[in-house]
Design an enzyme around this catalytic site. Structure first.
Site, short mmCIF file in Angstrom:
data_model
loop_
_atom_site.label_atom_id
_atom_site.label_comp_id
_atom_site.label_asym_id
_atom_site.label_seq_id
_atom_site.Cartn_x
_atom_site.Cartn_y
_atom_site.Cartn_z
N CYS A 176 11.01 -8.73 -5.73
CA CYS A 176 9.81 -8.46 -6.52
C CYS A 176 8.71 -9.47 -6.22
CB CYS A 176 10.13 -8.48 -8.01
SG CYS A 176 11.00 -7.00 -8.55
N HIS A 178 5.50 -8.40 -11.43
CA HIS A 178 5.81 -8.72 -12.83
C HIS A 178 5.44 -10.16 -13.12
CE1 HIS A 178 9.51 -11.02 -11.88
NE2 HIS A 178 9.80 -10.05 -11.02
#
Length: 189
Positions: free
Chosen positions: A164, A148
């Site tokens: 992440c 992301h």
């Protein structure tokens, strides 16, 4: 009128057949499947959706993402040739980014973000820690991990995320355009 009805029925059949194949492919790699089908309103929309499905399928077969956790970068390979490399931030101690081979399971422009501890939901915009794009590749019953963007670009290159892979917004936008659900993601220690 009969031609449009025939096109709509043909598209519905192809949509359900495609969804079945995608679910079977996800089942084979052991990833959760999540699909939605939007039925088209016109023949031109049907052609546009069919063309996008062909591009996405080709991208899933020919593009591979390789994350090197120690170098903190992701490399994009197209037909086994290096196409681009981007700097990333990875999981911090206790929240390590999982290693192994995965597949992209979902993609979302302008994603919502839910804090992993407080469960507060942040909508798209400048305060959203996910930045402008989300590309998921791992999930369990309570968490999801993926690529992301970020609203804290000074953290790129560090081990600071909750597992992440954070990227500069311009980089995640460029990578988002090159991958599809089903694209292979290899995470190396």
């Amino acid at each position: 009128m009969a031609r449009n009805e025939l096109l709509s029925r043909s598209f519905m059949f192809l949509s359900f057949a495609t969804a079945s194949l995608l679910i079977a492919a996800q089942w084979q790699v052991g990833s959760p499947a999540s699909f939605s089908i939007k039925l088209p309103g016109s023949a031109s929309e049907t052609r546009m959706l069919a063309a996008h499905a062909n591009i996405s399928t080709a991208a899933a077969r020919t593009v591979r993402l390789v994350i090197d956790l120690s170098d903190r970068e992701v490399s994009v390979y197209k037909q086994d040739k290096l196409h681009a490399t981007y700097p990333v931030a990875v999981g911090q101690a206790g929240w390590e980014t999982p290693t192994g081979t995965f597949r992209v399971t979902d993609m979302e422009p302008r994603p919502n973000w839910q804090h992993p501890i407080t469960k507060q939901v942040i909508p798209p915009g400048p305060d959203n820690p996910l930045g402008s794009r989300w590309i998921g590749f791992w999930a369990d019953d309570s968490s999801q991990i993926g690529f992301h963007g970020t609203n804290q670009e000074d953290g790129i290159g560090q081990a600071i995320s909750h597992g992440c892979v954070r990227m500069l917004n311009r980089d995640i936008e460029a990578m988002f355009a090159q991958v599809a659900v089903g694209t292979t993601v290899v995470v190396k220690p």
